[in-house]
Write an enzyme that holds these catalytic residues in place. Structure first.
Site, mmCIF file in Angstrom:
data_model
loop_
_atom_site.group_PDB
_atom_site.id
_atom_site.type_symbol
_atom_site.label_atom_id
_atom_site.label_comp_id
_atom_site.label_asym_id
_atom_site.label_seq_id
_atom_site.Cartn_x
_atom_site.Cartn_y
_atom_site.Cartn_z
ATOM 1 N N TYR A 97 74.778 12.995 21.906
ATOM 2 C CA TYR A 97 74.001 12.923 21.437
ATOM 3 C C TYR A 97 73.342 11.389 21.235
ATOM 4 C CZ TYR A 97 73.990 12.476 16.121
ATOM 5 O OH TYR A 97 73.992 11.756 15.400
ATOM 6 N N PHE A 188 74.626 17.199 9.171
ATOM 7 C CA PHE A 188 76.239 17.748 10.067
ATOM 8 C C PHE A 188 77.015 17.249 10.962
ATOM 9 C CE2 PHE A 188 76.507 18.462 15.202
ATOM 10 C CZ PHE A 188 76.500 20.063 15.661
ATOM 11 N N ASP A 189 76.655 15.900 10.885
ATOM 12 C CA ASP A 189 77.421 14.716 11.662
ATOM 13 C C ASP A 189 78.595 14.585 11.277
ATOM 14 O OD1 ASP A 189 74.718 14.023 12.545
ATOM 15 O OD2 ASP A 189 75.501 12.562 13.825
ATOM 16 N N THR A 190 78.973 14.341 9.680
ATOM 17 C CA THR A 190 79.943 14.309 8.885
ATOM 18 C C THR A 190 80.532 15.797 8.619
ATOM 19 O OG1 THR A 190 77.925 12.746 7.788
ATOM 20 C CG2 THR A 190 80.259 13.741 6.367
#
Length: 388
Positions: A97, A188-190
């Site tokens: 993404y 979310f990424d972390t």
């Protein structure tokens, strides 16, 4: 036009919320770049997070106009929610993404996904915090970003930039991790990265050129507060032992390099005997000659004996062939130990007790021992080298 045979599929998700001003230009630029330079098949998925402006209509139009572009609509907001839905259903080899503002230079995209397509790494992230990165952004966001990543490092994370909107994951890895990721927003990424690192997955980092978008709609302070709450939740989950996921056999079946399991205990025994002999010799010489000279002599004598013992018992090398070369190369490890122990002793005040001196040299020798084992294993007694 690029003519390389395209056999692998990479899906690029662009999450959007009320981006009617930037969407057409950004997707057009991304599509032109990938179609002109990217050596693999690709799919661009515009994931609309319940926009209230004309974003969804524009996404539909772009999907109709441009090949390899599709649009997905979600009824709820949240970047994590959008990525979860698209990645969970993807049939691509790699899912990725990037932010719609394309703040990250697109030339970094192939270096981002290549290690995943080759199977070398499991996840890949763009990092704005590497020395080779070129970043243009305001001091407020710079301070918040570096403070957040410092906090992650204090928690044990080894990746350098959790928040950069430029990431990719091997699809089977993403689909194994997603059920254990709870956040639906910016954290979310972390959470995904922390979960991956905890399970021994490889995270590849790519230095990027990045220019801050002055029109960004991200509430930096609210996002920071949400991230802190997320970190607290992940910490509790980690301490409780929750969030077990299926990992690749490469990770779950990882073993020590061949022969090391047998070599380590033998090396430890030889090292323990050598350390005891060194301490006895050092203590005796210390009464007769200056401390630094006593240290050098004791270290040299025990280093020669240590190399000979490891040659015979740890690495199974017998006979006289190569013995002198082994001893000469073993002196490299002796010099490392000499530098460390001499430095430790030199830093001590002249008034310290002999016990403190012993503690200092033992600690320095412990570090030197690690270096010694690596040198002996990968260089001095490496079986691929000639013994002549």
């Amino acid at each position: 036009m690029h003519t390389t045979l395209k056999t692998r599929l990479v899906e690029v998700v662009v999450p959007v919320y009320n981006e009617q001003r930037a969407l057409r230009d950004s997707i057009g630029r991304l599509h032109a770049y990938l179609s002109g330079t990217f050596p693999y098949d690709y799919r661009i998925t515009i994931a609309d997070n319940a926009s209230t402006d004309n974003t969804w209509q524009l996404a539909i139009e772009l999907a109709a106009e441009l090949p390899h572009v599709r649009a997905v609509h979600l009824d709820g907001k949240g970047r994590g929610r959008a990525l979860r839905q698209v990645w969970s259903e993807s049939d691509a080899d790699v899912v990725s993404y990037m932010d719609v503002d394309l703040s990250t230079d697109l030339d970094a995209f192939l270096p981002l996904v290549a290690p995943l397509l080759s199977g070398h790494s499991d996840l890949a992230i763009g990092t704005r915090l590497a020395r080779a990165s070129r970043v243009v952004r305001g001091p407020k966001r710079e301070f918040i970003s570096r403070s957040y990543n410092l906090l992650l490092h204090l928690m044990g994370a080894r990746f350098s930039d959790a928040q950069c909107g430029f990431k990719a994951v091997r699809t089977e890895i993403a689909q194994a991790l997603l059920p254990a990721v709870e956040d639906e927003q910016w954290f979310f990424d972390t959470e995904l990265l922390l979960l991956a690192e905890r399970h021994g997955l490889r995270i590849h980092e790519v230095p990027v050129d990045w220019v801050d978008d002055p029109d960004s709609r991200v509430d930096v302070f609210q996002t920071a507060k949400d991230d802190l709450r997320g970190l607290a939740r992940v910490a509790r989950k980690t301490l409780s032992g929750a969030a077990r996921i299926p990992v690749p056999a490469r990770v779950s079946q990882a073993q020590l390099p061949r022969g090391m399991a047998a070599q380590l205990p033998k090396f430890a025994v030889v090292g323990a005997v050598s350390t005891l002999a060194y301490l006895l010799l050092f203590s005796g010489l210390r009464q007769m000659i200056p401390v630094l000279l006593a240290n050098a002599i004791a270290l040299l004598v025990t280093a020669v004996a240590n190399t000979a013992a490891n040659r015979r018992f740890t690495f199974g090398v017998t006979g006289s062939a190569g013995a002198m070369r082994h001893q000469f190369e073993g002196l490299i490890a002796f010099l490392v130990g000499l530098v460390l122990t001499t430095g430790g002793l030199a830093l001590l005040p002249d008034t310290v007790s002999h016990g403190v001196e012993l503690v200092a040299v033992v600690m320095a020798n412990a570090l030197a021992t690690l270096v010694r084992f690596l040198l002996l294993r990968v260089w001095v007694f490496n079986p691929s080298r000639s013994t002549s």
